[in-house]
Write a protein that holds these residues in place. Structure first.
Motif, PDB file in Angstrom:
ATOM      1  N   GLU A 158      -1.471  -1.705  11.188  1.00  0.00           N
ATOM      2  CA  GLU A 158      -3.056  -1.183  11.391  1.00  0.00           C
ATOM      3  C   GLU A 158      -3.857  -2.172  10.382  1.00  0.00           C
ATOM      4  OE1 GLU A 158      -1.035   0.979   7.741  1.00  0.00           O
ATOM      5  OE2 GLU A 158      -0.403   0.684   9.897  1.00  0.00           O
ATOM      6  N   LYS A 159      -2.924  -3.303  10.024  1.00  0.00           N
ATOM      7  CA  LYS A 159      -3.873  -4.343   9.285  1.00  0.00           C
ATOM      8  C   LYS A 159      -3.562  -5.745   9.791  1.00  0.00           C
ATOM      9  CE  LYS A 159      -3.732  -1.562   5.169  1.00  0.00           C
ATOM     10  NZ  LYS A 159      -5.010  -0.992   5.173  1.00  0.00           N
ATOM     11  N   ASP A 193      -5.879  -7.880  11.322  1.00  0.00           N
ATOM     12  CA  ASP A 193      -7.007  -8.318  11.544  1.00  0.00           C
ATOM     13  C   ASP A 193      -6.857  -9.822  11.544  1.00  0.00           C
ATOM     14  OD1 ASP A 193      -9.044  -6.061  10.895  1.00  0.00           O
ATOM     15  OD2 ASP A 193      -7.987  -6.065   9.062  1.00  0.00           O
ATOM     16  N   GLU A 199      -7.020  -7.732   4.344  1.00  0.00           N
ATOM     17  CA  GLU A 199      -6.233  -7.138   3.363  1.00  0.00           C
ATOM     18  C   GLU A 199      -4.796  -7.985   3.366  1.00  0.00           C
ATOM     19  OE1 GLU A 199      -6.512  -3.005   2.784  1.00  0.00           O
ATOM     20  OE2 GLU A 199      -7.302  -2.973   4.850  1.00  0.00           O
ATOM     21  N   ASP A 224       0.892  -1.204  -0.169  1.00  0.00           N
ATOM     22  CA  ASP A 224      -0.007   0.005   0.059  1.00  0.00           C
ATOM     23  C   ASP A 224       1.108   1.348   0.084  1.00  0.00           C
ATOM     24  OD1 ASP A 224       1.020   0.037   2.712  1.00  0.00           O
ATOM     25  OD2 ASP A 224      -0.921   0.031   3.554  1.00  0.00           O
TER      26      ASP A 224
END
Length: 508
Positions: free
Chosen positions: A169-170, A172, A177, A100
C-alpha cells in the motif's frame, strides 16, 4: 544461479569478518559520504551513494555473499527453477516486519517487483523477459518468464536500481514514505546536513554467520548518520583527524598521509573497478557512432589514469571490461580501439563523420576528484583533435539528475565496481542514461542473457564486449583501486564496494 567470478574483490570480502570478535552494543557512528544522495528510493537511481545509504533501510529478496554468489536475504532459499528455465518459485522468510510493524507477505513482493519493473532501469531491463509475477500463497512468489533469463537472481540481489521490497500500500511514485525491512530505519533527513538512521527493534536477521552482504546482520549500533562532505580534501583532513568514523572515497594520493594517522586507517579495495565515459547515443553530436569512435581515438587512457591516480600502485591500463582475475576477462574488440591517443587521426575521422565544431558537453563532478582530473586531460586531447569542448562541472546529485535528460549532455563521467554478473552493468540496458539500443547490442546481449550454461556464457560475453567496442556506447578508461578510511575505534566493517554498517560497533 552460480556466478562465474573467480576472484574476490581484492582482499575485500575475503578477510575473516571482524564480527567474529566480541563487539559492544550501543553508540552512534558518523559516515562521511561524497555528497547528498539525489533520492532515498533505491529503485529510481543507479547512484552508488543511494545504494550505500538505503541498503540499511530496505532489503531485497537476495544479496551477495563474500564470494559474490547470490544468497537469500528476504527469500528463504534460492529459487526453485523449472526444467525449462522459465518458472522461478521463491519461498519467503516468515515473520519479517516492515518499519511500520506490518507483516511482509507475497502481496508486498509482487507489488514491489511490479513497481521495480516500471521505474527502475534494471527492472525495465528484466521486464521484457517476464510474463507474470504472482503470489502462490502468502509466503510464495512465482515469476514466470517468456524465455530463460540467466541474470534474473543477480538482478534481484543487486542494491543498485534495487528490487527492494516495500509495503503493497506504499508504492507511491515518487516514494513518499521510506518504509523498509532493514536493520535500521529512517528517523530524520536534513538536506545537506545528515541522514539519521536508527535501530529497528522489530528487525529479523537472516540466520547463519555474516558472509559478505549475506548472513546475519547484527544491530550493534544505536544510530548511523550519513553526512555529506563533497570536498575531497575536506574528507581527507576529516579522516586524518578522526572527525568521522568512516570516510568514503578518499583521493588515492592521500593514502600515505592516512597511514600515518593515529585516528584513522586507510581501507583499500584492489582492484575496485573502472572509470568510464558514457556517451549519449540517443541525441546530439554523440548520437553519431563515428563521432564517438573519433573521440575515443583521440584519447590517451594512460594519461587520464596517471592524472587521476598518480602512482601505478593505484591503477592499471586495461581495455578489457573485466581484468584478468575474472573468468569474464576477454580481449575481444580491444585491439586498435583502446588507448590510441591519436588526436591527428581523430580529427580526420571526425571530419569524415560530419563533425562540424559542435560543443562536446562533458558532464562531471569534483566530488569524485578522479572524474574531474580525467575530464581535464580528455578535454585537452579533444581540443588537439579539433573538438569544441564544453566542460560542465556540477555536484554529483545534479549530475545524476541531468544525465536522465538526453538533451543536456554528450558524455558523462562515472565509475563502476567490477560486478559479479556482467548483465548488471547499467549501460547494457537500453533504459540506462546513454540509451544504447542497436541491433548489434540486442543480438549480443539477448544471446548472453538467455544462455544458462556458464561456459557458453563466457564466450557470449566476448561477443557483448565486441559490440561495445564496435558501437562505442561507453569507454572504459582502465582499472583502479579505491581508498576509504575508518576510525581505529570502528570494528566490524569489512572492505566492500558499497560499505555497510550493520555488524559495525564502536570499541569502548
Amino acid at each position: 544461479m552460480k556466478t562465474l567470478v573467480a576472484f574476490l574483490l581484492g582482499t575485500a570480502l575475503v578477510a575473516l569478518p571482524s564480527t567474529l570478535f566480541a563487539q559492544e552494543k550501543g553508540g552512534v557512528i558518523n559516515v562521511a559520504t561524497i555528497g547528498e544522495p539525489p533520492t532515498l528510493d533505491p529503485m529510481s537511481s543507479t547512484a552508488d551513494l543511494v545504494g550505500i545509504v538505503t541498503q540499511h533501510i530496505f532489503e531485497t529478496l537476495y544479496t551477495f555473499d563474500k564470494s559474490w554468489n547470490v544468497t537469500p536475504l528476504l527469500a528463504e532459499s534460492l529459487p526453485e527453477v523449472s526444467d525449462d528455465g522459465k518458472t522461478y518459485t521463491i519461498k519467503l522468510r516468515t515473520g519479517i516486519k516492515f518499519h511500520d510493524n506490518s507483516d511482509m507477505t507475497s502481496e508486498d513482493v509482487v507489488a514491489s517487483l511490479n513497481r521495480w519493473m516500471k521505474i527502475a532501469s534494471r527492472g525495465k531491463q528484466v521486464a521484457g523477459f517476464i510474463d507474470k509475477i504472482t503470489a502462490a500463497d502468502p509466503a510464495t512468489v512465482t515469476i514466470t518468464l517468456k524465455q530463460p533469463y540467466a541474470p534474473l537472481t543477480s538482478l534481484l540481489a543487486f542494491n543498485n536500481s534495487a528490487a527492494i521490497i516495500i509495503p503493497a500500500e506504499k508504492q507511491d511514485e515518487p516514494m513518499k514514505e521510506f518504509i523498509g525491512t532493514g536493520p535500521y530505519m529512517l528517523k530524520e533527513r536534513k538536506a545537506d546536513q545528515y541522514i539519521q538512521l536508527v535501530r529497528f527493534d522489530g528487525y529479523k536477521s537472516p540466520e547463519g554467520d555474516s558472509n559478505g552482504y549475506g548472513g546475519a546482520r547484527h544491530q550493534y549500533l544505536d544510530e548511523i548518520r550519513f553526512v555529506p562532505v563533497p570536498d575531497p580534501n575536506t574528507r581527507v583532513e576529516a579522516a586524518i583527524s578522526g572527525q568521522y568514523d568512516y570516510v568514503d572515497s578518499i583521493p588515492v594520493e592521500s593514502y600515505d598521509k592516512l597511514k600515518d594517522s593515529t585516528a584513522s586507517q586507510p581501507v583499500m579495495l584492489k582492484p575496485f573497478g573502472y572509470p568510464v565515459f558514457v556517451f549519449n547515443t540517443k541525441e546530439g553530436v554523440a548520437g553519431n557512432v563515428e563521432v564517438r569512435k573519433a573521440i575515443r581515438q583521440a584519447l590517451s587512457m594512460e594519461d587520464m589514469l596517471a592524472a587521476a591516480f598518480g602512482s601505478k600502485d593505484f591503477y592499471a591500463l586495461d581495455g578489457a571490461i573485466y581484468p584478468k582475475s575474472f573468468s569474464w576477462s576477454t580481449d575481444a574488440g580491444v585491439e586498435g580501439a583502446y588507448n590510441v591517443a591519436d588526436p591527428e587521426g581523430a580529427a580526420a575521422a571526425a571530419k569524415k563523420a560530419g563533425y562540424n565544431g559542435e560543443p562536446i558537453r562533458i558532464l562531471t563532478s569534483r566530488q569524485y576528484e578522479f572524474h574531474y582530473k580525467m575530464a581535464q586531460v580528455a578535454a585537452e586531447y579533444l581540443k588537439l583533435a579539433g573538438f569544441t569542448v564544453d566542460m560542465q562541472v556540477v555536484d554529483w546529485a545534479t549530475l545524476t539528475q541531468r544525465r536522465t535528460d538526453p538533451k543536456l549532455w554528450d558524455i558523462y563521467i562515472t565509475h563502476s565496481p567490477f560486478l559479479p554478473e556482467p548483465a548488471l552493468i547499467g549501460s547494457l540496458s537500453t533504459s540506462s542514461p546513454g540509451w544504447w539500443d542497436t541491433p548489434a547490442r540486442k543480438a549480443a546481449v539477448d544471446a548472453f542473457t538467455s544462455e544458462v550454461d556458464p561456459k557458453k556464457r563466457v564466450a557470449l560475453w566476448a561477443d557483448v564486449q565486441k559490440a561495445v567496442y564496435a558501437d562505442a556506447p561507453f569507454m572504459k578508461i582502465g582499472d583502479f583501486n579505491a581508498v576509504s578510511a575508518k576510525s581505529v575505534k570502528l570494528e566490524g566493517v569489512d572492505p566492500a564496494p558499497w560499505p555497510y554498517f550493520w555488524n559495525a560497533s564502536i570499541k569502548k
